[in-house]
Design a protein around this motif. Structure first.
Motif, mmCIF file in Angstrom:
data_model
loop_
_atom_site.group_PDB
_atom_site.id
_atom_site.type_symbol
_atom_site.label_atom_id
_atom_site.label_comp_id
_atom_site.label_asym_id
_atom_site.label_seq_id
_atom_site.Cartn_x
_atom_site.Cartn_y
_atom_site.Cartn_z
ATOM 1 N N ILE A 115 -7.129 -1.456 -13.448
ATOM 2 C CA ILE A 115 -6.262 -1.550 -12.272
ATOM 3 C C ILE A 115 -5.189 -2.617 -12.494
ATOM 4 C CG2 ILE A 115 -6.166 -2.060 -9.799
ATOM 5 C CD1 ILE A 115 -7.516 0.691 -10.702
ATOM 6 N N ASN A 116 -5.564 -3.726 -13.108
ATOM 7 C CA ASN A 116 -4.580 -4.769 -13.389
ATOM 8 C C ASN A 116 -3.511 -4.303 -14.377
ATOM 9 O OD1 ASN A 116 -5.311 -6.879 -11.633
ATOM 10 N ND2 ASN A 116 -7.057 -7.368 -12.935
ATOM 11 N N SER A 117 -3.858 -3.345 -15.245
ATOM 12 C CA SER A 117 -2.836 -2.799 -16.138
ATOM 13 C C SER A 117 -1.828 -1.968 -15.339
ATOM 14 C CB SER A 117 -3.458 -1.997 -17.291
ATOM 15 O OG SER A 117 -4.130 -0.859 -16.835
ATOM 16 N N CYS A 118 -2.273 -1.356 -14.259
ATOM 17 C CA CYS A 118 -1.338 -0.639 -13.368
ATOM 18 C C CYS A 118 -0.379 -1.638 -12.713
ATOM 19 C CB CYS A 118 -2.089 0.092 -12.251
ATOM 20 S SG CYS A 118 -3.148 1.415 -12.784
ATOM 21 N N VAL A 119 -0.950 -2.723 -12.204
ATOM 22 C CA VAL A 119 -0.134 -3.746 -11.544
ATOM 23 C C VAL A 119 0.891 -4.312 -12.525
ATOM 24 C CG1 VAL A 119 -0.177 -6.017 -10.442
ATOM 25 C CG2 VAL A 119 -1.927 -4.321 -9.856
ATOM 26 N N ALA A 120 0.458 -4.610 -13.742
ATOM 27 C CA ALA A 120 1.363 -5.177 -14.749
ATOM 28 C C ALA A 120 2.530 -4.228 -15.034
ATOM 29 C CB ALA A 120 0.599 -5.480 -16.038
ATOM 30 N N CYS A 121 2.253 -2.952 -15.144
ATOM 31 C CA CYS A 121 3.318 -1.974 -15.397
ATOM 32 C C CYS A 121 4.280 -1.927 -14.212
ATOM 33 C CB CYS A 121 2.725 -0.589 -15.648
ATOM 34 S SG CYS A 121 3.969 0.674 -16.018
ATOM 35 N N HIS A 122 3.729 -1.875 -13.023
ATOM 36 C CA HIS A 122 4.564 -1.767 -11.830
ATOM 37 C C HIS A 122 5.358 -3.043 -11.563
ATOM 38 C CE1 HIS A 122 3.900 2.219 -10.110
ATOM 39 N NE2 HIS A 122 2.747 2.180 -10.755
ATOM 40 N N GLN A 123 4.988 -4.135 -12.165
ATOM 41 C CA GLN A 123 5.793 -5.348 -12.020
ATOM 42 C C GLN A 123 7.094 -5.248 -12.804
ATOM 43 O OE1 GLN A 123 2.833 -8.286 -13.121
ATOM 44 N NE2 GLN A 123 2.461 -8.805 -10.976
ATOM 45 N N THR A 124 7.149 -4.336 -13.766
ATOM 46 C CA THR A 124 8.368 -4.168 -14.556
ATOM 47 C C THR A 124 9.280 -3.102 -13.965
ATOM 48 O OG1 THR A 124 7.410 -2.517 -16.051
ATOM 49 C CG2 THR A 124 7.173 -4.835 -16.675
ATOM 50 N N THR A 125 8.709 -2.096 -13.340
ATOM 51 C CA THR A 125 9.472 -0.983 -12.774
ATOM 52 C C THR A 125 8.724 -0.442 -11.566
ATOM 53 O OG1 THR A 125 10.167 -0.371 -15.015
ATOM 54 C CG2 THR A 125 10.513 1.266 -13.306
ATOM 55 N N CYS A 126 9.438 -0.090 -10.533
ATOM 56 C CA CYS A 126 8.834 0.542 -9.353
ATOM 57 C C CYS A 126 7.769 -0.360 -8.731
ATOM 58 C CB CYS A 126 8.258 1.905 -9.731
ATOM 59 S SG CYS A 126 7.749 2.886 -8.307
ATOM 60 N N THR A 127 8.199 -1.466 -8.183
ATOM 61 C CA THR A 127 7.275 -2.478 -7.655
ATOM 62 C C THR A 127 6.662 -2.104 -6.305
ATOM 63 O OG1 THR A 127 9.124 -3.669 -6.648
ATOM 64 C CG2 THR A 127 8.462 -4.363 -8.860
ATOM 65 N N GLY A 128 7.199 -1.123 -5.642
ATOM 66 C CA GLY A 128 6.739 -0.757 -4.300
ATOM 67 C C GLY A 128 5.246 -0.530 -4.135
ATOM 68 N N PRO A 129 4.588 0.170 -5.057
ATOM 69 C CA PRO A 129 3.163 0.475 -4.875
ATOM 70 C C PRO A 129 2.202 -0.676 -5.167
ATOM 71 C CG PRO A 129 4.216 2.085 -6.330
ATOM 72 C CD PRO A 129 5.180 0.979 -6.114
ATOM 73 N N ILE A 130 2.683 -1.822 -5.611
ATOM 74 C CA ILE A 130 1.778 -2.901 -6.027
ATOM 75 C C ILE A 130 0.775 -3.295 -4.940
ATOM 76 C CG2 ILE A 130 1.657 -5.334 -6.731
ATOM 77 C CD1 ILE A 130 4.124 -4.840 -8.472
ATOM 78 N N PRO A 131 1.184 -3.506 -3.686
ATOM 79 C CA PRO A 131 0.181 -3.875 -2.676
ATOM 80 C C PRO A 131 -0.912 -2.813 -2.514
ATOM 81 C CG PRO A 131 2.385 -4.319 -1.851
ATOM 82 C CD PRO A 131 2.541 -3.573 -3.145
ATOM 83 N N ARG A 132 -0.523 -1.562 -2.601
ATOM 84 C CA ARG A 132 -1.502 -0.467 -2.494
ATOM 85 C C ARG A 132 -2.446 -0.473 -3.695
ATOM 86 N NH1 ARG A 132 -0.397 5.921 -2.961
ATOM 87 N NH2 ARG A 132 -2.299 6.639 -1.971
ATOM 88 N N ILE A 133 -1.901 -0.659 -4.881
ATOM 89 C CA ILE A 133 -2.709 -0.682 -6.108
ATOM 90 C C ILE A 133 -3.706 -1.831 -6.061
ATOM 91 C CG2 ILE A 133 -2.665 -0.948 -8.619
ATOM 92 C CD1 ILE A 133 0.176 0.355 -8.511
ATOM 93 N N LYS A 134 -3.268 -2.991 -5.580
ATOM 94 C CA LYS A 134 -4.141 -4.161 -5.539
ATOM 95 C C LYS A 134 -5.356 -3.948 -4.634
ATOM 96 C CE LYS A 134 -1.005 -7.868 -6.875
ATOM 97 N NZ LYS A 134 -0.369 -9.138 -6.461
#
Length: 139
Positions: A115-134
């Motif tokens: 899951i943290n690898s998803c967050v790391a990717c989304h920090q570079t592009t398309c940051t919107g879903p980060i709160p949901r992913i977390k």
């Protein structure tokens, strides 16, 4: 006098209630998500199911092969498929495979790593879903 007043009132009502011209109906355009957005929504739901199974101590089954579509699903913005995206998507798949292949003792740790690898990717592009992913992270 009453007759004139009555005619005036009737005229006023008649002209104030004139029909408005009908505007042509606009066609509603439904949002069509990209293949990648649809895949990521499916992965979110799948990971929420996995999280709940881990928390209940249940077996999680086998690796969902449709997750491999991350390498070829059409992105909303094709320019986002760059070296960074490719590296993060490979890391995510490796981490998810480890979730399914690892021991029961390391299940929570491996899942959070994925899951943290998803967050790391989304920090570079398309940051919107980060709160949901977390919300998927097991505390």
């Amino acid at each position: 006098m009453r007759g004139v007043l009555g005619v005036l009132l009737m005229s006023l009502l008649f002209f104030s209630c004139k029909k408005e011209k009908k505007q042509p109906k606009e066609e509603l355009i439904m949002y069509q998500s990209s293949e990648m957005a649809a895949l990521m929504n499916a992965m979110y739901e799948g990971n929420m199911t996995i999280k709940n199974k881990i928390l209940k101590g249940e077996t999680i089954g086998s690796f969902p092969e449709n997750y491999l579509n991350i390498h070829n699903a059409v992105l909303t913005d094709p320019a986002d498929r760059n070296a960074s995206f490719e590296a993060f998507s490979k890391l995510y798949i490796q981490n998810m495979q480890q979730v399914y292949a690892g021991s029961k003792d390391s299940l929570k740790e491996n899942f959070n790593k994925a899951i943290n690898s998803c967050v790391a990717c989304h920090q570079t592009t398309c940051t919107g879903p980060i709160p949901r992913i977390k919300k998927l992270i097991i505390k």
